[in-house]
Every structure is written in C-alpha cells, then in structure tokens.
Enzyme design. Structure first.
Site, short mmCIF file in Angstrom:
data_model
loop_
_atom_site.label_atom_id
_atom_site.label_comp_id
_atom_site.label_asym_id
_atom_site.label_seq_id
_atom_site.Cartn_x
_atom_site.Cartn_y
_atom_site.Cartn_z
N ARG A 196 -1.21 0.12 0.65
CA ARG A 196 -1.59 0.80 -0.58
C ARG A 196 -2.45 -0.05 -1.51
O ARG A 196 -2.91 0.46 -2.53
CB ARG A 196 -0.32 1.25 -1.32
N GLN A 229 9.69 -6.01 5.35
CA GLN A 229 9.19 -4.71 5.80
C GLN A 229 8.06 -4.92 6.80
O GLN A 229 7.54 -3.95 7.34
CB GLN A 229 8.67 -3.91 4.59
N ILE A 243 6.00 -6.21 10.19
CA ILE A 243 6.27 -6.19 11.63
C ILE A 243 5.50 -7.29 12.34
O ILE A 243 5.46 -7.33 13.57
CB ILE A 243 5.85 -4.81 12.21
N ASP A 244 4.90 -8.20 11.54
CA ASP A 244 3.95 -9.15 12.12
C ASP A 244 4.56 -10.46 12.60
O ASP A 244 3.88 -11.27 13.23
CB ASP A 244 2.81 -9.44 11.11
N HIS A 298 11.80 -2.88 9.39
CA HIS A 298 10.87 -1.90 9.96
C HIS A 298 10.49 -2.24 11.40
O HIS A 298 9.49 -1.74 11.91
CB HIS A 298 9.62 -1.77 9.09
N SER A 337 5.15 -6.42 -2.30
CA SER A 337 5.48 -5.05 -1.91
C SER A 337 5.27 -4.11 -3.08
O SER A 337 5.59 -4.43 -4.22
CB SER A 337 6.94 -4.97 -1.45
P1 OAD Z 1 2.07 -1.80 0.28
O1 OAD Z 1 0.71 -1.81 0.86
O2 OAD Z 1 2.63 -0.52 -0.18
O3 OAD Z 1 2.14 -2.79 -0.94
C1 OAD Z 1 1.62 -4.10 -0.86
C2 OAD Z 1 1.48 -4.63 -2.26
O4 OAD Z 1 1.10 -5.99 -2.18
C3 OAD Z 1 0.44 -3.91 -3.09
O5 OAD Z 1 1.01 -3.55 -4.34
C4 OAD Z 1 -0.67 -4.97 -3.27
O6 OAD Z 1 -1.29 -4.91 -4.52
C5 OAD Z 1 0.12 -6.24 -3.15
N1 OAD Z 1 -0.65 -7.40 -2.65
C6 OAD Z 1 -1.60 -7.43 -1.68
N2 OAD Z 1 -2.01 -8.69 -1.45
C7 OAD Z 1 -1.30 -9.49 -2.32
C8 OAD Z 1 -1.28 -10.88 -2.59
N3 OAD Z 1 -2.05 -11.76 -1.92
N4 OAD Z 1 -0.43 -11.33 -3.55
C9 OAD Z 1 0.37 -10.46 -4.24
N5 OAD Z 1 0.38 -9.14 -4.02
C10 OAD Z 1 -0.43 -8.64 -3.07
O7 OAD Z 1 3.02 -2.50 1.37
P2 OAD Z 1 4.61 -2.46 1.47
O8 OAD Z 1 5.24 -2.42 0.14
O9 OAD Z 1 5.00 -3.50 2.42
O10 OAD Z 1 6.31 1.10 6.44
O11 OAD Z 1 4.79 -1.04 2.16
C11 OAD Z 1 6.03 -0.63 2.57
C12 OAD Z 1 5.94 0.17 3.83
O12 OAD Z 1 4.97 1.20 3.71
C13 OAD Z 1 5.46 -0.59 5.03
O13 OAD Z 1 6.45 -1.40 5.60
C14 OAD Z 1 5.09 0.52 5.97
C15 OAD Z 1 4.38 1.44 5.02
O14 OAD Z 1 4.58 2.77 5.29
C16 OAD Z 1 6.39 1.59 7.68
O15 OAD Z 1 5.44 1.56 8.42
C17 OAD Z 1 7.73 2.16 8.03
#
Ligand code: OAD
Ligand code: ZN
Length: 249
Positions: free
Chosen positions: A34, A101, A103-104, A119, A193
């Site tokens: 996102r 969360q 998978i890497d 996940h 996250s």
């Molecule tokens: P998101 O992509 O929803 O959120 C990642 C967050 O990290 C965002 O708010 C970015 O602004 C922030 N971000 C990116 N790079 C950063 C950095 N270098 N330092 C600080 N912040 C940073 O990812 P998740 O919250 O992991 O699930 O998403 C949750 C789940 O949504 C995933 O595990 C996946 C997806 O659907 C499944 O596939 C089941």
C-alpha cells in the site's frame, strides 16, 4: 528524547515483541503493498485471492513467476539495517519474538531466531491434496520452465505457494502463538506495516489494551497511531538502528 524513552522501556521490559510488515523489506528491494510504488498500484488484490488460485492454478503460478522476476530483482535480496537491528536486539536479550506478515525470510537471514510467520513463507509450497510441504525452489524452477501448475512428487496434487492468500485462514498455531505473545508483551513494536490487514492488525491493539507500551515506526500514519505511546514517522532502516544503539550501547 523519545528514542531514549523507548530504549528505557525496552531495557526495563520482560517481554518485547515486534510485528513487522512489508515496509521493513522495501529497502531490500521488495515492494510493499500500500505504500508508494506498492504492489496494489500494479496488481489487483483479487490476483492474490484463493478463488483465483482455485479457478486457475496454472495461471496463478505463471503470474507468480512474473511477479518474482520483477520484485526480487536478480535474486540478490539481502536483509537490511532494519532486519539486522531486530536480530541484534534479540541476541542482546532485548527482543523476544518477531511476528512477521512478510513471506520473504529476511528476518531469519539477518539472524533472528524467534520468528513467527503469520502469513506463511515463500520458501515453501504446500500440496493441496496431501498437505505435505516442500521447498519452493524446485516447484518455482518447474513453473519457470512452463510446467504449470507444478504438482506434488508424492500424490500428484496441485502445489500452492505456502503463503496466505486472501480468503484463506492464517496458520492456526502461528496465530495463536502471536496472540499469546501480544497479550503478555510489555513493549510492542509495530514496524513497517500499514496495520490495515486483520487479524495481524489486532495484535498491537490487543497488546496496548493489555497494557503494553505501543511503539510504531512507519513512514505513514496508521489506524493505531492515536493509540500508540510513541509514533515515529520514520524510515525503519534509520529508526531501528538508532533505537538498537540506544538500547544496547
Ligand atoms: P503495507 O504495504 O500495507 O504497508 C507497508 C507500510 O510500510 C506502508 O505504510 C509504507 O508507508 C511503510 N513503509 C514502506 N517502506 C518503509 C520504510 N523504509 N520505513 C518505514 N515505513 C515504510 O504492508 P503490510 O502492512 O505488511 O498479506 O501489509 C499487510 C498484508 O497486506 C501483507 O502481509 C499482505 C497484504 O495483503 C497477505 O498477503 C495475506
Ligand atoms: Zn501431495
């Protein structure tokens, strides 16, 4: 400073738990979902739904091969300073568990021992019929060569990446373990996250309700920002090394 205050809380805590999301791996070249440039800018979330896999497992695997080629550059994916700081905090005795969360596998690559993958893991595949699990690499190789979908060596069932798709349950044991950790944490760090996907997002909420000091590190605000004791709008590769230094030095 706030960093010193959090470091003090971590040193005083009996249990510190970290929940990580895709933002901890962006600096390793893996896009998040996102954030800016995230996967949802190029993919329909329905591509990550179990119904899509069920309807067309071969097409799902073909997409997966393309996505991996695009996302994991040339396969040279390595942990970054955020993963390393969490591994250092654990080995210094200041972090119990990383609930991820992601998978890497990069937390394990960085040296974290206690990692709960809620996940699943891209390193494994699971047979839809006999439920046996195998290393992902041979299945990925077969998929790359056009053998779609790759099938189980034991029973010829269809193999699926052992990662949680939309519409699927989380692995029960991992979820229960992480809920127990959240309930007893004194300090709960939620880092990189968006905290928008359940049930993962309920872990920091439950921790805070049970009295944990909730610390967020994320580039953007999250739905839990108002409930956090500390809400660092920062890059995890900068904030986590700073926090680690404040705790262990
Ligand atoms: P998101 O992509 O929803 O959120 C990642 C967050 O990290 C965002 O708010 C970015 O602004 C922030 N971000 C990116 N790079 C950063 C950095 N270098 N330092 C600080 N912040 C940073 O990812 P998740 O919250 O992991 O699930 O998403 C949750 C789940 O949504 C995933 O595990 C996946 C997806 O659907 C499944 O596939 C089941
Ligand atoms: Zn099988």
């Amino acid at each position: 400073s706030d960093v010193r205050a959090v470091a003090g809380a971590i040193r005083d805590a009996e249990s510190v738990v970290a929940l990580t999301g895709a933002g901890v791996s962006t600096a390793s070249g893996i896009p998040d979902f996102r954030g800016e440039g995230g996967i949802w800018e190029r993919h329909d979330p329905m591509d990550f739904h179990i119904d899509r896999f069920r309807a067309d497992p071969g097409g799902f695997w073909a997409d997966r091969v393309k996505l991996q080629a695009a996302a994991f550059d040339d396969g040279n994916v390595a942990p970054n300073a955020a993963h390393e700081s969490l591994a250092d905090l654990e080995s210094a005795g200041h972090l119990d568990t990383v609930v991820t969360q992601n998978i890497d596998g990069l937390h394990q690559d960085a040296g974290s021992d206690d990692v709960i993958e809620i996940h699943g893991s891209a390193a494994r595949v699971v047979c839809r019929d006999c439920r046996r699990r195998f290393d992902a690499e041979p299945a990925m190789d077969r998929a790359r060569e056009g053998d779609l979908p790759p099938t189980c060596d034991d029973c010829d069932g269809t193999l699926k990446p052992d990662t949680v798709l939309f519409g699927e349950q989380l692995p029960e044991h991992a979820l229960m373990q992480s809920q127990a950790k959240a309930e007893t944490a004194d300090v709960f760090l939620a880092v990189g996250s968006s905290l928008t996907v359940e049930p993962a997002a309920s872990l920091p909420r439950v921790a805070a309700e049970r009295g944990a000091t909730l610390v967020l590190v994320n580039l953007e605000s999250t739905p839990l920002s108002e409930r956090a004791a500390y809400d660092f709008r920062a890059d995890v590769t900068e904030a986590l090394p700073r926090l680690r230094r404040a705790v262990v030095e």
